[in-house]
Design a protein around this motif. Structure first.
Motif, PDB file in Angstrom:
ATOM      1  N   ASP A  91       0.832  -1.210   0.000  1.00  0.00           N
ATOM      2  CA  ASP A  91       0.000   0.000   0.000  1.00  0.00           C
ATOM      3  C   ASP A  91       0.862   1.253   0.000  1.00  0.00           C
ATOM      4  O   ASP A  91       0.525   2.253  -0.659  1.00  0.00           O
ATOM      5  CB  ASP A  91      -0.929  -0.002   1.222  1.00  0.00           C
ATOM      6  CG  ASP A  91      -2.021  -1.054   1.123  1.00  0.00           C
ATOM      7  OD1 ASP A  91      -2.277  -1.537   0.001  1.00  0.00           O
ATOM      8  OD2 ASP A  91      -2.605  -1.399   2.173  1.00  0.00           O
ATOM      9  N   GLU A  92       1.969   1.211   0.730  1.00  0.00           N
ATOM     10  CA  GLU A  92       2.870   2.363   0.764  1.00  0.00           C
ATOM     11  C   GLU A  92       3.440   2.646  -0.625  1.00  0.00           C
ATOM     12  O   GLU A  92       3.501   3.801  -1.069  1.00  0.00           O
ATOM     13  CB  GLU A  92       4.001   2.112   1.751  1.00  0.00           C
ATOM     14  CG  GLU A  92       5.035   3.242   1.800  1.00  0.00           C
ATOM     15  CD  GLU A  92       6.206   2.928   2.713  1.00  0.00           C
ATOM     16  OE1 GLU A  92       7.233   3.621   2.592  1.00  0.00           O
ATOM     17  OE2 GLU A  92       6.092   1.987   3.528  1.00  0.00           O
ATOM     18  N   LEU A  93       3.858   1.582  -1.323  1.00  0.00           N
ATOM     19  CA  LEU A  93       4.413   1.756  -2.658  1.00  0.00           C
ATOM     20  C   LEU A  93       3.373   2.317  -3.623  1.00  0.00           C
ATOM     21  O   LEU A  93       3.686   3.175  -4.460  1.00  0.00           O
ATOM     22  CB  LEU A  93       4.953   0.421  -3.173  1.00  0.00           C
ATOM     23  CG  LEU A  93       6.202  -0.101  -2.454  1.00  0.00           C
ATOM     24  CD1 LEU A  93       6.466  -1.546  -2.828  1.00  0.00           C
ATOM     25  CD2 LEU A  93       7.416   0.759  -2.784  1.00  0.00           C
TER      26      LEU A  93
ATOM     27  N   LEU B  32      -0.400  -0.971  -9.401  1.00  0.00           N
ATOM     28  CA  LEU B  32      -0.820  -2.309  -8.989  1.00  0.00           C
ATOM     29  C   LEU B  32      -1.745  -2.886 -10.045  1.00  0.00           C
ATOM     30  O   LEU B  32      -2.729  -2.250 -10.447  1.00  0.00           O
ATOM     31  CB  LEU B  32      -1.534  -2.243  -7.641  1.00  0.00           C
ATOM     32  CG  LEU B  32      -1.992  -3.570  -7.028  1.00  0.00           C
ATOM     33  CD1 LEU B  32      -0.797  -4.474  -6.739  1.00  0.00           C
ATOM     34  CD2 LEU B  32      -2.786  -3.317  -5.748  1.00  0.00           C
ATOM     35  N   ALA B  33      -1.414  -4.073 -10.512  1.00  0.00           N
ATOM     36  CA  ALA B  33      -2.210  -4.728 -11.546  1.00  0.00           C
ATOM     37  C   ALA B  33      -2.313  -6.212 -11.230  1.00  0.00           C
ATOM     38  O   ALA B  33      -1.770  -6.692 -10.227  1.00  0.00           O
ATOM     39  CB  ALA B  33      -1.575  -4.517 -12.920  1.00  0.00           C
TER      40      ALA B  33
ATOM     41  N   MET C 241      -3.447 -12.508  -8.880  1.00  0.00           N
ATOM     42  CA  MET C 241      -2.084 -12.410  -8.375  1.00  0.00           C
ATOM     43  C   MET C 241      -1.631 -10.959  -8.504  1.00  0.00           C
ATOM     44  O   MET C 241      -1.430 -10.468  -9.616  1.00  0.00           O
ATOM     45  CB  MET C 241      -1.148 -13.335  -9.161  1.00  0.00           C
ATOM     46  CG  MET C 241      -1.483 -14.804  -9.017  1.00  0.00           C
ATOM     47  SD  MET C 241      -0.639 -15.853 -10.265  1.00  0.00           S
ATOM     48  CE  MET C 241       1.074 -15.423 -10.001  1.00  0.00           C
ATOM     49  N   PRO C 242      -1.466 -10.242  -7.383  1.00  0.00           N
ATOM     50  CA  PRO C 242      -1.118  -8.813  -7.461  1.00  0.00           C
ATOM     51  C   PRO C 242       0.296  -8.594  -7.972  1.00  0.00           C
ATOM     52  O   PRO C 242       1.256  -9.203  -7.486  1.00  0.00           O
ATOM     53  CB  PRO C 242      -1.267  -8.339  -6.016  1.00  0.00           C
ATOM     54  CG  PRO C 242      -1.091  -9.567  -5.185  1.00  0.00           C
ATOM     55  CD  PRO C 242      -1.628 -10.702  -6.001  1.00  0.00           C
ATOM     56  N   LEU C 243       0.424  -7.722  -8.955  1.00  0.00           N
ATOM     57  CA  LEU C 243       1.706  -7.423  -9.582  1.00  0.00           C
ATOM     58  C   LEU C 243       1.977  -5.936  -9.435  1.00  0.00           C
ATOM     59  O   LEU C 243       1.163  -5.105  -9.832  1.00  0.00           O
ATOM     60  CB  LEU C 243       1.675  -7.809 -11.062  1.00  0.00           C
ATOM     61  CG  LEU C 243       2.943  -7.559 -11.877  1.00  0.00           C
ATOM     62  CD1 LEU C 243       4.029  -8.532 -11.447  1.00  0.00           C
ATOM     63  CD2 LEU C 243       2.645  -7.701 -13.359  1.00  0.00           C
ATOM     64  N   LEU C 244       3.127  -5.588  -8.853  1.00  0.00           N
ATOM     65  CA  LEU C 244       3.524  -4.191  -8.701  1.00  0.00           C
ATOM     66  C   LEU C 244       4.495  -3.810  -9.808  1.00  0.00           C
ATOM     67  O   LEU C 244       5.455  -4.531 -10.089  1.00  0.00           O
ATOM     68  CB  LEU C 244       4.215  -3.966  -7.350  1.00  0.00           C
ATOM     69  CG  LEU C 244       3.321  -3.740  -6.135  1.00  0.00           C
ATOM     70  CD1 LEU C 244       4.173  -3.702  -4.873  1.00  0.00           C
ATOM     71  CD2 LEU C 244       2.523  -2.445  -6.265  1.00  0.00           C
ATOM     72  N   SER C 245       4.231  -2.669 -10.420  1.00  0.00           N
ATOM     73  CA  SER C 245       5.109  -2.141 -11.452  1.00  0.00           C
ATOM     74  C   SER C 245       5.679  -0.826 -10.941  1.00  0.00           C
ATOM     75  O   SER C 245       4.927   0.118 -10.670  1.00  0.00           O
ATOM     76  CB  SER C 245       4.338  -1.932 -12.760  1.00  0.00           C
ATOM     77  OG  SER C 245       5.184  -1.493 -13.788  1.00  0.00           O
ATOM     78  N   LEU C 246       7.006  -0.755 -10.812  1.00  0.00           N
ATOM     79  CA  LEU C 246       7.642   0.406 -10.191  1.00  0.00           C
ATOM     80  C   LEU C 246       9.114   0.417 -10.537  1.00  0.00           C
ATOM     81  O   LEU C 246       9.648  -0.542 -11.101  1.00  0.00           O
ATOM     82  CB  LEU C 246       7.448   0.379  -8.678  1.00  0.00           C
ATOM     83  CG  LEU C 246       8.251  -0.628  -7.836  1.00  0.00           C
ATOM     84  CD1 LEU C 246       8.015  -0.366  -6.357  1.00  0.00           C
ATOM     85  CD2 LEU C 246       7.953  -2.084  -8.162  1.00  0.00           C
TER      86      LEU C 246
ATOM     87  N   THR D 160      14.301   2.397  -1.775  1.00  0.00           N
ATOM     88  CA  THR D 160      14.187   3.478  -0.795  1.00  0.00           C
ATOM     89  C   THR D 160      13.112   3.186   0.241  1.00  0.00           C
ATOM     90  O   THR D 160      13.310   3.396   1.445  1.00  0.00           O
ATOM     91  CB  THR D 160      13.887   4.815  -1.503  1.00  0.00           C
ATOM     92  OG1 THR D 160      14.938   5.096  -2.435  1.00  0.00           O
ATOM     93  CG2 THR D 160      13.790   5.960  -0.500  1.00  0.00           C
ATOM     94  N   CYS D 161      11.964   2.680  -0.206  1.00  0.00           N
ATOM     95  CA  CYS D 161      10.880   2.384   0.743  1.00  0.00           C
ATOM     96  C   CYS D 161      11.270   1.248   1.685  1.00  0.00           C
ATOM     97  O   CYS D 161      10.902   1.265   2.867  1.00  0.00           O
ATOM     98  CB  CYS D 161       9.599   2.045  -0.026  1.00  0.00           C
ATOM     99  SG  CYS D 161       8.819   3.482  -0.812  1.00  0.00           S
TER     100      CYS D 161
END
Length: 427
Positions: free
Chosen positions: A70-72, A79-80, A101-106, A113-114
């Motif tokens: 959630d922070e990211l 989030l996809a 299946m949650p996938l984070l793109s960043l 850093t986080c």
């Protein structure tokens, strides 16, 4: 007990996070100067390029740092669902189906850093470690340009640039030459302002030996698109703007058209240190007490497969179940590290060997071609394949009778030998 972690990248930070549960003092020594806000570091040259955080890696990071996802997202990460990826392989667009299946793109700097903000260990930057120190054959700290730092346990998480083999050799401890598999892959990355409606993940996969070129484009924080052109077998994309654009124009996916009106935000950055390298530290008979190694310092994967962060998290978690750091205990820890990386290494290094050995025939080649067709036409096979790629399921799940029956109906298809246009979205 005091633990020193060499390297403040993600592998080192995750190791420090878990060690704080059992050690009285944990200190991370990082060579780079660190900033409070996300920024690129000289010690992570691949940080300017697309980074795939596998679903399993995201799960482990959430376990270690509850609320991190959630922070990211609040920081701009996208989030996809892992089933929403739009990827063209040699035989067509991969089947799309919702996977849950949650996938984070960043970007890599945002993730690192986080994580660093949440680690409670002491982090000291600007420290150049030059070697190990020993007492009675046991590692009791490290040497730096400024002197000596003592510890009961030293963890080498310094990544691809690790000098551990040389440091051990100085103490008369020899290890075998690392196993290296080099697909000759090079990257070139440029960031653009995100065009309206651009997919979260949009890619074309290279395939040996006839399709050496590909691309991975991902939405990242700041409403931007990070576009990484890939060339295997030495067919690297160039740095100059015209050459980079020509490379994108040569792809089967129409990414040039999709980015035609997008504002470029950066120059083109190159990266070509992609060789996979594995050190068999578990086989060193006189491995000293007080020393362990993990992450890319032990097994560095070709970054194109996105395995490094996930494997580093799995290895860091070994500290929760391991308390013996005598010579015998440290050797056992290295055996655990080797077992953890065994399956991911096999998957990625075998894929890279197709560029080195240029072999298309045989049972393996036939089976892989069946899969290339299967994940295009069959949503269930696509689901199984994605779960293995994202390390949520074991590779053994691709070798059962149900899968064989599904694959059997796909006839042998030849890989395309030339490039041709493809639609901008899956069927």
């Amino acid at each position: 007990m005091k633990a020193l972690v060499i390297g403040g990248g993600i592998a080192g930070l995750l190791a420090a996070r878990v060690l704080t549960e059992s050690c009285d003092e944990v200190v991370v020594l990082e060579r780079d100067e660190l900033k409070d806000e996300p920024d690129y570091r000289a010690g992570v040259p691949q940080g300017r390029h697309t980074h795939g955080l596998l679903v399993r890696g995201g799960e482990l990071l959430e376990e270690l740092f509850p609320g991190l996802r959630d922070e990211l997202v609040r920081e701009g990460a996208v989030l996809a669902d892992a089933g929403d990826m739009q990827i063209l392989n040699p035989l067509g667009w991969l089947a799309k189906t919702h996977l849950g299946m949650p996938l984070l793109s960043l970007s890599r700097p945002l993730l690192e850093t986080c994580i660093r903000r949440r680690v409670t260990a002491e982090i000291v930057d600007g420290v150049h470690v030059t070697g190990l120190s020993f007492r009675d054959g046991v590692v009791n700290g490290v040497r730096t340009r400024d002197g000596h730092v003592g510890a009961d346990l030293v963890v080498d998480a310094s990544g691809r640039s690790s000098k551990l083999r040389a440091w051990l050799a100085e103490a008369g401890i020899t290890s075998a030459e690392p196993e290296v598999v080099d697909s000759g892959t090079g990257y070139a990355t440029r960031i653009y302002a995100a065009p309206a409606g651009f997919p979260v993940v949009y890619a074309e996969s290279p395939s040996a030996p006839d399709l050496p070129r590909g691309v991975a484009a991902m939405r990242v924080e700041g409403d931007r698109i990070m576009v990484t052109a890939q060339g295997a077998g030495g067919d690297h994309p160039p740095r100059d703007l015209d050459g980079f654009q020509d490379f994108l124009d040569s792809l089967r996916v129409p990414i040039s058209k999709m980015l035609a009106d997008a504002d470029p935000l950066t120059p083109v950055y190159l990266f070509a240190r992609t060789a996979s390298r594995r050190n068999a530290f578990e086989d060193v008979a006189n491995w000293p007490g007080g020393l362990v190694a993990l992450g890319d310092a032990v097994c560095a994967f070709n970054p194109v497969y996105g395995q490094g962060i996930t494997v580093a998290a799995m290895e860091a978690l070994l500290f929760r179940r391991h308390r013996d750091f005598s010579a015998k205990g440290c050797r056992e820890f290295q055996r655990k590290v080797a077992r953890t990386s065994k399956a991911p290494w096999a998957m990625s290094s075998n894929a890279d060997r197709t560029w080195v050995e240029a072999r298309r025939g045989g049972l393996l080649g036939w089976y892989l071609k069946k899969w290339q067709a299967g994940i295009v036409h069959d949503p269930d096979l696509f689901r199984r394949f994605v779960r293995v790629v994202h390390m949520v399921a074991s590779p053994a799940t691709l070798l059962n009778p149900v899968v064989f029956r599904r694959l059997a109906k796909y006839s042998r298809q030849d890989l395309p030998r030339g490039r041709r246009p493809a639609g901008s979205s899956p069927r």
